[in-house]
Write a protein that holds these residues in place. Structure first.
Motif, PDB file in Angstrom:
ATOM      1  N   ILE A 153       0.850  -1.200   0.000  1.00 34.35           N
ATOM      2  CA  ILE A 153       0.000   0.000   0.000  1.00 34.35           C
ATOM      3  C   ILE A 153       0.883   1.247   0.000  1.00 34.35           C
ATOM      4  N   MET A 154       1.972   1.228   0.789  1.00 30.42           N
ATOM      5  CA  MET A 154       2.879   2.371   0.840  1.00 30.42           C
ATOM      6  C   MET A 154       3.530   2.617  -0.517  1.00 30.42           C
ATOM      7  N   LEU A 155       3.898   1.567  -1.234  1.00 32.36           N
ATOM      8  CA  LEU A 155       4.530   1.719  -2.545  1.00 32.36           C
ATOM      9  C   LEU A 155       3.613   2.459  -3.510  1.00 32.36           C
TER      10      LEU A 155
ATOM     11  N   GLY B 170       1.195   2.132   5.458  1.00 30.92           N
ATOM     12  CA  GLY B 170       2.409   1.325   5.444  1.00 30.92           C
ATOM     13  C   GLY B 170       3.348   1.665   6.578  1.00 30.92           C
ATOM     14  N   LEU B 171       3.499   2.947   6.856  1.00 31.64           N
ATOM     15  CA  LEU B 171       4.389   3.377   7.937  1.00 31.64           C
ATOM     16  C   LEU B 171       3.781   3.069   9.304  1.00 31.64           C
TER      17      LEU B 171
ATOM     18  N   LYS C  75      11.347   2.433  14.575  1.00 34.88           N
ATOM     19  CA  LYS C  75      11.657   3.841  14.320  1.00 34.88           C
ATOM     20  C   LYS C  75      11.548   4.203  12.841  1.00 34.88           C
ATOM     21  N   MET C  76      11.642   3.193  11.973  1.00 36.36           N
ATOM     22  CA  MET C  76      11.588   3.459  10.540  1.00 36.36           C
ATOM     23  C   MET C  76      10.214   3.996  10.133  1.00 36.36           C
ATOM     24  N   GLY C  77       9.158   3.504  10.787  1.00 36.60           N
ATOM     25  CA  GLY C  77       7.825   3.986  10.472  1.00 36.60           C
ATOM     26  C   GLY C  77       7.625   5.438  10.856  1.00 36.60           C
ATOM     27  N   THR C  78       7.987   5.791  12.080  1.00 36.62           N
ATOM     28  CA  THR C  78       7.797   7.174  12.534  1.00 36.62           C
ATOM     29  C   THR C  78       8.755   8.125  11.812  1.00 36.62           C
TER      30      THR C  78
END
Length: 553
Positions: free
Chosen positions: A189-191, A232-233, A267-270
């Motif tokens: 979905i993020m892509l 996605g995040l 942390k990658m999401g935020t």
């Protein structure tokens, strides 16, 4: 430090663990095998991650701290010209602390794994996956192209899946599959959202898109993009109700997997929300901010109540699972800070990111040590009826667990305090156009969450650290019971006392070992430093956040 040297350091930071991962699969040279090939490859992991940490520290030392808002150490070369995808790397005040945190935690995990390798297949694959995970994580915080970010974001999923599935504990296969399915679905979905932004904005370059502040994206495009990218995040963050993969993954993962999952991957999401969503699609971020804040506030309360339920006597609560649910609550503060769209709130979110990585990483290390000693992380089995008496049986271990608990509940003077406080300050006065009454409600819920957090962590400390000292549980007259000797006088009394059958006693426990001390001390020191000197991080993040929220100005 000049630009070329900084540029080389940043490239080396990503390339070294990638090359080290490939080298780990090769046979060790005869002179470097030590006691055998297993020890050689574990030593290789410590060496490579140690060099990467040294490079990260050199990068931080050479960083121009007078210009933290400027993108420094940039490399920008064309990669796929037909799609205008470029290898664009850079570091600013937002990404630098996360790069150093990632390098530190991976080195500590490699060091811990050298002495306490989790049960499973050969160490060769373990070290290769650990280094690949580090390379993908570092790249996620350093790349400035949307497609490269997606590739780096996905790179970490496979090694973490195998770390859980091959070296994890009970239920590892189910937990690994849930982890990969949830995160892959969110990534698809993020892509779509990233492609929409790149095609409509005319470039995939994050810096160029951020400087335009969404000018080339219509309001509808921004809404769709923020919804797709945000989902996605949010899965990776994790945001309630997309968090359900996390407790299983943490519970089943080996100790080093749990540390890296909590300290780096979440942390990658935020980070993506701050780096991509806020500056590139500000109108979409503004529209969805109240919903993000609402989910964050619910997550704070939900995570705390789940922990309270797990902590109570008779609940058969797993301590690793409890800390996993605590991450849902703590990351709720990060998401709340981001949702305020204010410099105060976003700075608080970034600070809480770092503090959570340090404190929760330490907590998972400590729980791993408890499992090594007790053979379980079930709270009821750990504490029995009167408590596990860790203060008396292993005082240093008990003291460290209590320290990590009070740091996690946000005690002033430790790193956990500042991020949560600033996030609530941001909610007290959100960005223009956001409903202040709604955000005041979210702030009140977050405040209630801090009280619930203190409640469950203090229950954990009482049950695990407190209890009767083993010496007080020795039976007979040695505990002060009156003697009943007659004709034999004092000597018979003493003999009778000596022959009295001993009562139940708690077995001795190994206290903190040397390698554990080496792996945990940096986290303790940085937790204290972060609490006493928050400007070390806020001085880096604030100018960069002001620029991101101001459209590059």
């Amino acid at each position: 430090m000049n630009h070329t040297v900084l540029q080389s350091l940043l490239v080396a930071l990503i390339a070294l663990p990638l090359l080290g991962s490939a080298a780990a699969l090769l046979p060790a040279p005869p002179g470097l095998r030590g006691r055998g090939p297993d020890q050689a490859v574990l030593r290789h992991g410590v060496t490579v991650t140690g060099v990467v940490l040294a490079v990260a520290i050199a990068l931080a030392a050479g960083f121009d701290h007078d210009r933290p808002a400027a993108m420094q150490a940039q490399t920008d070369v064309s990669w796929i010209p037909a799609l205008d995808i470029r290898i664009h790397l850079g570091v600013d005040g937002v990404s630098l602390p996360l790069l150093v945190l990632t390098a530190l935690l991976t080195f500590l995990c490699a060091l811990y794994g050298y002495f306490n390798m989790p049960a499973g297949p050969s160490p060769k694959a373990f070290v290769a996956l650990l280094l690949l995970l580090e390379a993908g994580s570092l790249a996620s915080f350093a790349v400035l192209d949307l497609m490269l970010f997606f590739l780096a974001f996905e790179t970490v999923l496979i090694p973490m899946y195998f770390l859980i599935n091959r070296w994890g504990g009970a239920g590892r296969e189910r937990a690994a599959w849930r982890f990969i399915l949830y995160t892959l679905l969110g990534s698809v979905i993020m892509l779509l959202g990233l492609l929409l932004v790149g095609l409509k904005g005319g470039t995939f370059d994050m810096v160029a898109l951020a400087s335009g502040n969404g000018a080339k994206l219509s309001h509808t495009t921004q809404l769709i993009a923020v919804l797709a990218i945000g989902v996605g995040l949010a899965v990776k963050a994790p945001m309630w109700p997309l968090h359900s993969w996390l407790p299983d993954a943490h519970t089943a993962a080996p100790t080093v997997g749990s540390v890296l999952l909590a300290g780096v991957l979440l942390k990658m999401g935020t980070y993506g929300l701050v780096r991509i969503v806020l500056p590139i699609a500000p109108e979409g971020a503004h529209a969805f901010a109240p919903y993000l804040a609402a989910f964050a506030a619910v997550g704070i309360i939900y995570g705390s109540l789940a922990c309270l339920a797990l902590a109570r006597t008779g609940a058969k609560g797993d301590l690793k699972r409890l800390i996993a649910y605590s991450s849902v609550g703590h990351m709720g503060f990060v998401l709340l800070g981001i949702a305020t769209l204010t410099p105060t709130g976003v700075n608080g979110a970034l600070f809480a990111n770092i503090a959570h990585g340090l404190i929760t990483g330490l907590l998972f290390f400590l729980v791993g040590a408890l499992k090594d000693r007790f053979g379980t992380t079930d709270l009821d089995q750990l504490s029995g009826t009167g408590g596990a008496a860790l203060y008396g049986r292993a005082p240093r271990l008990g003291g460290l667990l209590a320290f990590a608990a009070v740091a996690s509940l946000g005690l002033p003077g430790l790193a956990g305090f500042w991020g949560e406080m600033l996030a609530m300050f941001g909610a007290f006065d959100p960005a223009d156009g956001l409903s202040r009454p709604a955000f005041l409600t979210f702030m009140a819920l977050a405040g209630l969450g801090t009280l619930l957090t203190a409640a469950y962590l203090l229950v954990v400390v009482r049950r695990v650290c407190m209890g009767e000292h083993p010496e007080t549980e020795m039976g007979g007259t040695l505990t002060g019971a009156p003697a009943h000797g007659t004709a034999g006088g004092p000597s018979e009394t003493a003999a009778g006392a000596a022959e009295a059958p001993p009562g139940p006693s708690l077995p001795a426990l190994a206290d903190v070992r040397g390698y554990e001390f080496a792996a945990w001390t940096p986290l303790v020191v940085l937790t204290v430093l972060g609490g006493l000197w928050p400007a070390a991080i806020l001085g880096l993040t604030d100018p960069a956040v002001q620029q991101l929220l101001g459209g590059g100005h």
